[in-house]
Design a protein around this motif. Sequence first.
Motif, mmCIF file in Angstrom:
data_model
loop_
_atom_site.group_PDB
_atom_site.id
_atom_site.type_symbol
_atom_site.label_atom_id
_atom_site.label_comp_id
_atom_site.label_asym_id
_atom_site.label_seq_id
_atom_site.Cartn_x
_atom_site.Cartn_y
_atom_site.Cartn_z
ATOM 1 N N TYR A 22 0.841 -1.202 0.000
ATOM 2 C CA TYR A 22 0.000 0.000 0.000
ATOM 3 C C TYR A 22 0.874 1.249 0.000
ATOM 4 N N GLY A 23 1.960 1.177 0.767
ATOM 5 C CA GLY A 23 2.862 2.332 0.866
ATOM 6 C C GLY A 23 3.513 2.667 -0.468
ATOM 7 N N GLN A 24 3.564 1.699 -1.383
ATOM 8 C CA GLN A 24 4.196 1.963 -2.684
ATOM 9 C C GLN A 24 3.220 2.537 -3.695
ATOM 10 N N ALA A 25 1.957 2.609 -3.321
ATOM 11 C CA ALA A 25 0.954 3.057 -4.296
ATOM 12 C C ALA A 25 1.165 4.518 -4.678
ATOM 13 N N ASP A 26 0.872 4.827 -5.923
ATOM 14 C CA ASP A 26 0.838 6.223 -6.371
ATOM 15 C C ASP A 26 -0.541 6.783 -6.037
ATOM 16 N N LEU A 27 -0.571 7.924 -5.374
ATOM 17 C CA LEU A 27 -1.869 8.549 -5.087
ATOM 18 C C LEU A 27 -2.138 9.633 -6.128
ATOM 19 N N VAL A 28 -3.273 9.537 -6.769
ATOM 20 C CA VAL A 28 -3.609 10.489 -7.836
ATOM 21 C C VAL A 28 -4.933 11.156 -7.469
ATOM 22 N N ASP A 29 -4.955 12.482 -7.505
ATOM 23 C CA ASP A 29 -6.191 13.209 -7.172
ATOM 24 C C ASP A 29 -7.013 13.491 -8.420
ATOM 25 N N ILE A 30 -8.332 13.384 -8.268
ATOM 26 C CA ILE A 30 -9.213 13.797 -9.372
ATOM 27 C C ILE A 30 -9.683 15.220 -9.069
ATOM 28 N N ALA A 31 -9.484 16.114 -10.032
ATOM 29 C CA ALA A 31 -9.781 17.533 -9.824
ATOM 30 C C ALA A 31 -11.200 17.838 -10.304
ATOM 31 N N PRO A 32 -11.696 19.032 -9.971
ATOM 32 C CA PRO A 32 -12.958 19.455 -10.600
ATOM 33 C C PRO A 32 -12.757 19.519 -12.116
ATOM 34 N N LEU A 33 -13.843 19.526 -12.874
ATOM 35 C CA LEU A 33 -13.716 19.699 -14.326
ATOM 36 C C LEU A 33 -13.212 21.111 -14.604
ATOM 37 N N SER A 34 -12.339 21.244 -15.582
ATOM 38 C CA SER A 34 -11.843 22.577 -15.927
ATOM 39 C C SER A 34 -12.966 23.370 -16.603
ATOM 40 N N ALA A 35 -12.787 24.695 -16.629
ATOM 41 C CA ALA A 35 -13.784 25.544 -17.291
ATOM 42 C C ALA A 35 -13.900 25.150 -18.761
ATOM 43 N N ALA A 36 -12.759 24.796 -19.373
ATOM 44 C CA ALA A 36 -12.786 24.414 -20.793
ATOM 45 C C ALA A 36 -13.583 23.128 -20.988
ATOM 46 N N ALA A 37 -13.429 22.192 -20.042
ATOM 47 C CA ALA A 37 -14.167 20.920 -20.150
ATOM 48 C C ALA A 37 -15.667 21.175 -19.997
ATOM 49 N N VAL A 38 -16.031 22.015 -19.041
ATOM 50 C CA VAL A 38 -17.460 22.320 -18.843
ATOM 51 C C VAL A 38 -18.027 22.947 -20.117
ATOM 52 N N GLU A 39 -17.253 23.854 -20.694
ATOM 53 C CA GLU A 39 -17.720 24.515 -21.900
ATOM 54 C C GLU A 39 -17.934 23.502 -23.026
#
Length: 360
Positions: free
Chosen positions: A199-216
């Motif tokens: 578990y300690g070797q896992a890469d932690l990746v965050d999911i961000a809000p959608l960008s303004a460009a993506a929403v558009e």
Amino acid sequence: MEESPFPYQGPLEPGEVRGRDDLVADLVRRIAAHKVTALLGPRRYGKTSVLHRVAAELTEVHTIFVDLYEVTSMADVAVRFDEALAATTGRLGSLTRRYAVQVSLNLGALRVALSGPARSRPDPALVLHGLLDVIVKTAASSATLLVVDEFSSVARVEGVAGAMRTAFQHHYRDLGLIFAGSHPSMMRTLFTSRPQPFYGQADLVDIAPLSAAAVEEIVDRGFATTGRHSGRLAGLLVDFAAGHPQRTMQLADACWSHTQPGGSGDDAWPAGLAQVRRESSDGMERLFSGHNLSERRVLRSVAVSGSVHGHEAELLGLGKSPATSSRDSLRDAGELILHNGSLRIVDPVLADWIRQRFPL
Ligand SMILES: Nc1ncnc2c1ncn2[C@@H]1O[C@H](COP(=O)(O)OP(=O)(O)OP(=O)(O)O)[C@@H](O)[C@H]1O
Ligand SMILES: [Mg+2]
């Protein structure tokens, strides 16, 4: 009735996932490099949708998809794994069934077996052990990805994280492994505070809000493909929902349903917003009143000022020390996030409900 281009309940189909190309490519790369990966993010940020998309991109790899949402016991966990394996089809299905037979397991029958008479009930921990073994053997014969969604729930069930570590730690070169969860502090604890490898070797990746460009892009495409104009709607949605994926889609859907073919979505913004406020107000009330007094003060202070220590907090009678501890517990639970130095309520509809309900 015309189908809305903005589904907002449950995970999206892989082809519907937009604005996540970089994240999906990044996750695919990590899995291909045999990195154990954990995707972290608040509720309704599109984690499950992204996982489906990642699985769809990995065309050479079979995926086993386990959802541990709200598991509370070893029996619960074993049933989820059993059902996930029973749901596999094609070559993956024949492999899992073949290896299950070798350890005397009849895939898909566990739920019924566990509700039988106590004498003949199988031991869930032993069954889980057998099911994990089936996954390891399957992965050794054919490229396999195990997706474990809502992994943070296992923190409540003694022995599960350990059983998974023991089963997988020497096999993650064969088996692709990706975990997702919405309880940020629980996920971080599960993946970082363990002295053991894996578990300690896992890469932690965050999911961000959608960008303004993506929403558009999402909003413009949804309106255009159904013969409507979106006008300035995308901008209004970004201002209100700050890229929260599910709320953006819900509001877009409400505005779309108030827009006639040929019409413009931004004209429908007041009606769309009013509809979402109406539909969610009972739920927001329940959610808000489920918090203790100090957390309610923190939520009110943050909704208005983005802080727990300013003038608003003082007006609300929020002391420094309860402010800090309730802020931290709300952040741990994924209800508040820190964004560009200020605090924000993750759910923009809750923040709006608070501002409407308690005008200062
Ligand atoms: N890439 C995206 N583009 C547009 N909308 C999205 C996207 N990802 C998610 N959504 C919206 O969010 C909703 C929830 O997505 P999903 O179930 O994947 O999120 P989640 O983070 O797994 O949520 P939960 O916390 O409920 O498990 C979808 O129905 C959709 O409306
Ligand atoms: Mg999900």
